[in-house]
Design an enzyme around this catalytic site. Structure first.
Site, PDB file in Angstrom:
ATOM      1  N   THR A 141       0.863  -1.185   0.000  1.00  0.00           N
ATOM      2  CA  THR A 141       0.000   0.000   0.000  1.00  0.00           C
ATOM      3  C   THR A 141       0.895   1.229   0.000  1.00  0.00           C
ATOM      4  O   THR A 141       1.393   1.604  -1.059  1.00  0.00           O
ATOM      5  CB  THR A 141      -0.968   0.009   1.211  1.00  0.00           C
ATOM      6  N   LYS A 167       3.231  -6.857   3.783  1.00  0.00           N
ATOM      7  CA  LYS A 167       3.157  -5.417   3.586  1.00  0.00           C
ATOM      8  C   LYS A 167       2.989  -4.766   4.942  1.00  0.00           C
ATOM      9  O   LYS A 167       2.500  -5.392   5.893  1.00  0.00           O
ATOM     10  CB  LYS A 167       2.016  -5.045   2.653  1.00  0.00           C
ATOM     11  N   THR A 178      -0.845  -6.959  12.958  1.00  0.00           N
ATOM     12  CA  THR A 178      -0.184  -5.749  12.445  1.00  0.00           C
ATOM     13  C   THR A 178       0.060  -5.635  10.953  1.00  0.00           C
ATOM     14  O   THR A 178       0.700  -4.699  10.522  1.00  0.00           O
ATOM     15  CB  THR A 178       1.205  -5.511  13.109  1.00  0.00           C
ATOM     16  N   GLU A 264       5.226   4.469   7.445  1.00  0.00           N
ATOM     17  CA  GLU A 264       4.872   5.662   6.676  1.00  0.00           C
ATOM     18  C   GLU A 264       5.731   6.847   7.092  1.00  0.00           C
ATOM     19  O   GLU A 264       5.766   7.218   8.258  1.00  0.00           O
ATOM     20  CB  GLU A 264       3.384   5.986   6.857  1.00  0.00           C
ATOM     21  N   ASN A 390      -0.886  10.877   5.794  1.00  0.00           N
ATOM     22  CA  ASN A 390      -2.179  10.552   6.377  1.00  0.00           C
ATOM     23  C   ASN A 390      -3.160  11.721   6.384  1.00  0.00           C
ATOM     24  O   ASN A 390      -4.373  11.511   6.477  1.00  0.00           O
ATOM     25  CB  ASN A 390      -1.988   9.979   7.778  1.00  0.00           C
TER      26      ASN A 390
END
Ligand code: ADP
Ligand code: MG
Length: 698
Positions: A141, A167, A178, A264, A390
């Site tokens: 992702t 991932k 997770t 991220e 985000n």
């Protein structure tokens, strides 16, 4: 990477995401024992609700997994869509519907367009093969790289393999699986025993990973074991089960670290070890709380050895959960340097620790004196990019009429104050650089990932628009290797240079000039850059002669630059064009020679009298040692040469170093080696006060 017997993998783009692979299939040719660990989030996604009650079980044959859409909180339709997908996969493979498990990841709350998946199945089944790289790519992702690994074990005298693809990225938190992680093994083991070892391994590894403390609706770890290794089937605790558990724990530990390091916006991996705790839960809680503290994480991003936040977190957890822990008796170390002990701060060399904190991995050790339990947790730093990714997520990700999702990938949602400061800083450089030539070698990850390609094209167009004269030289090694492999040819490398025989030369030329170059030109021109694609043969741009390796080894049609047609390039630059050059030279006989793109960039920079030469690659810059050493921010020719001689700069970077030294000797003032994996590094380097990557000067 070794693959367990009897498994096949595939990954295609079915249109859930724009232009990227988003559908993976893992197939076992024989019925497999299956086990799973799933999110404990009560708002679990439909695929989790469907799969969870069906494992552990015998007779599983396939896992179909998609990214781009989580099929979570989609109402009753979500489970219908799972059923449709399971039937279609069962039909496509000729197996029973109950032998198929599904998994999804991506945007929450948008109905999964199951027909897109169904339609793509024939192509996906056709593509099934024994390498999991495309499947690993299809489940990504916001991951910046695919994650896969394998371990080899001996069970009952037979060799068995345990492999995994996974991932990670955001919305990762402890206390659950997770991630989406698909484990395959050819070990023979009962579903019950497999479930036991999987649960224990996840408890110690993936459940100790935290990127942002958020718990996802979709996390799952699914394991298939098809028994083809031929070991006596493991059903009871014993040495074989221990070996299997050890391998699985090791493997999932590697996956967990890979996820944390690629969280991220993450720039660093954090490993927290807590020892001397009064019990398992206390140890795990303290380690995880440190790894997920926003204050600790923000300090790490800034390379700030702010140990007070670590001990404060320990004290807070001890107080809140009433653990018999005395923080005043703890010892705290960062990067192996003790900063607190014997109830008081310990003097340390702040500058030294600060510089160590810039490394890509941060180790925190908290030695409590309250017991004998130890726990390890993994996390990452908290960067501006986490917020950006985000903050953009739901506003910029939108559902298209056909059910797929698309991202409105504009440069930023930075705060106005930040933008003003950046602009003011940038303008002074823009003024200074106007009219100058900058040669940019485009290579590494920046050439492969779509979003990075776009960012690069945008940067070059911007440079052009603010008056700089960019010249782009590109490589294409991964693409060439892939194409040669497809044609059934192996690439042989001598000292990092590809031996190019008469058969592979046309392929090299086709990929570089015909594909990579044209794609890049199209991308740049879509942004109005005025790019012109050239090979070194066009306009006799790069005259070359055959190169011989220092060992005397014949490298085939590999060349070195003899002369650059400077007038031709100047003409293009004066006309306002951006030359985009593929590293193919023209031999005296009129044939082609493949040349290292680093060398081409350096020779062109010298010929044009460019002040700047920029190498975009897939490491942070020149490192103290590869692959994990600290970044060397600034160095000169002598220092670089010394590092090469000492064997600290090797492989592709050694060739770059040679070219860099030659470029500086030829009058180029500054050479930058930048991380192309970060978007907009070129802009960040040129137009901000604090450089990124390595700067090499004469
Ligand atoms: P590119 O596609 O950008 O030309 P290369 O693979 O040719 O990339 O060169 C970069 C590689 O050089 C790095 O990925 C790394 O593996 C290797 N390398 C070896 N020594 C060093 C070092 N000291 N610093 C950075 N990279 C190094
Ligand atoms: Mg290279």
């Amino acid at each position: 990477m070794k693959i367990p017997k009897g498994f096949r993998f595939g990954g295609v783009a079915c249109g859930l995401k724009p232009q990227r692979r988003d559908l993976a299939l893992v197939v076992s040719d024989h019925p497999a024992a299956a086990a799973g660990v799933f999110t404990i989030n009560k708002a679990a996604a439909a695929p989790v609700l469907d799969a969870r009650p069906r494992v552990p079980a015998e007779g599983m044959r396939a896992i179909v997994a998609n990214s781009g859409n989580a099929n979570a909180l989609t109402g009753p339709a979500g489970l219908d869509d799972v059923a449709v997908i399971r039937s279609a996969v069962a039909d496509a493979l000729g197996v029973q519907k109950r032998a198929v498990l599904t998994a999804s990841t991506g945007v929450i709350g948008a109905r999964l367009p199951a027909m897109k998946i169904v339609t793509a199945l024939p192509a996906l089944v056709d593509q099934l093969g024994d390498h999991p790289d495309l499947a690993a790519e299809a489940i990504m992702t916001t991951d910046t790289r695919p994650k896969m690994a394998a371990r080899e074990v001996t069970l009952g005298g037979k060799a068995a393999i345990v492999s995994a693809i996974c991932k990670g990225s955001g919305m990762l938190a402890p206390q659950l699986a997770t991630t989406m992680c698909l484990v395959t093994t050819d070990a023979a083991v009962t579903p019950k025993a497999l479930q036991e070892v999987l649960s224990r391994a996840v408890h110690r590894t993936l459940n100790m990973v935290t990127v942002d403390g958020e718990m996802s609706t979709n996390d799952c770890v699914i394991a298939l074991a098809n028994g083809l290794a031929g070991n006596p089937r493991i059903s009871e605790p014993g040495p074989d089960l221990e070996v299997l558990e050890g391998a699985l724990t090791d493997l999932l530990g590697e996956m967990g670290r890979a996820m944390a390091a690629d969280g991220e916006g993450a720039t660093k991996l954090l490993e927290v070890v807590v020892t001397g705790a009064p019990g398992d839960e206390a140890a795990r809680d303290c380690a995880r709380s440190i790894a997920s503290s926003p204050l600790v994480k923000a300090a790490l991003f800034g390379a700030d050895p702010n140990w007070g936040r670590i001990l404060s977190t320990v004290g807070a957890r001890a107080g809140a959960a009433n653990y018999p822990i005395d923080p005043f008796k703890a010892r705290v170390s960062m990067q192996g340097i003790t900063v607190f002990g014997d109830g008081a701060p310990i003097e340390f060399d702040r500058e030294n620790l600060r510089s160590r904190m810039r490394e890509s991995r941060i180790d925190v050790l908290v030695e409590l004196a309250d017991g004998a339990t130890r726990a390890v947790a993994w996390g990452c730093d908290l960067s501006y990019d986490y917020v950006k990714i985000n903050a953009d997520y739901t506003s910029l990700i939108f559902q298209k009429p056909d059910g797929g999702v698309a991202k409105d990938d504009r440069v930023s949602n930075y705060s106005p104050a930040f933008k003003r400061a950046l602009l003011a800083e940038a303008l002074k450089y823009i003024a200074a650089f106007s009219g100058q030539i900058a040669v940019i070698k485009y290579g590494g990850a920046a050439m492969v990932k779509e979003s990075l390609k776009d960012a690069f094209a945008e940067d070059v167009s911007l440079l052009k628009k603010v008056g700089l004269k960019p010249v782009v030289v590109h490589g294409g090694a991964p693409e060439i290797t892939k194409t040669l492999e497809k044609l059934g040819e192996r690439s042989e490398f001598v000292d990092g240079m590809r031996v190019t025989d008469a058969q592979s030369l046309p392929v090299v030329e086709m990929v570089l000039t015909g594909k990579v170059n044209q794609e890049l030109v199209a991308l740049l021109n879509a942004r109005g850059a005025g790019a012109v694609g050239l090979s070194g043969k066009d306009g006799r741009l790069l005259r070359a002669k055959k190169a011989v390796h220092e060992s005397g080894r014949d490298l085939g049609h590999v060349g070195e630059v003899v002369e650059v047609n400077r007038e031709f390039l100047r003409m293009l630059l004066d006309g306002g064009y951006v030359p985009v050059i593929s590293p193919i030279g023209l031999s005296d006989e009129g044939g082609s020679l493949s040349i290292n793109a680093d060398e081409v960039a350096a020779k062109i920079a010298v010929a044009l009298g460019a002040k700047k030469l920029i190498y975009l690659t897939d490491v942070p810059g020149i490192l103290e040692s590869s692959p994990d050493g600290e970044l060397v921010r600034q160095l000169d020719t002598a220092d670089l040469t010394r590092r090469v001689k000492a064997g600290a700069v090797t492989g592709g970077m050694k060739w770059k170093a040679q070219s860099i030294v030659a470029a500086l000797a030829g009058g180029v003032e500054r050479v930058h080696v930048l991380d192309g994996r970060q978007p907009h590094t070129v802009i960040a380097e040129l137009f901000t006060d604090r450089g990124v990557g390595s700067l090499v000067t004469a």
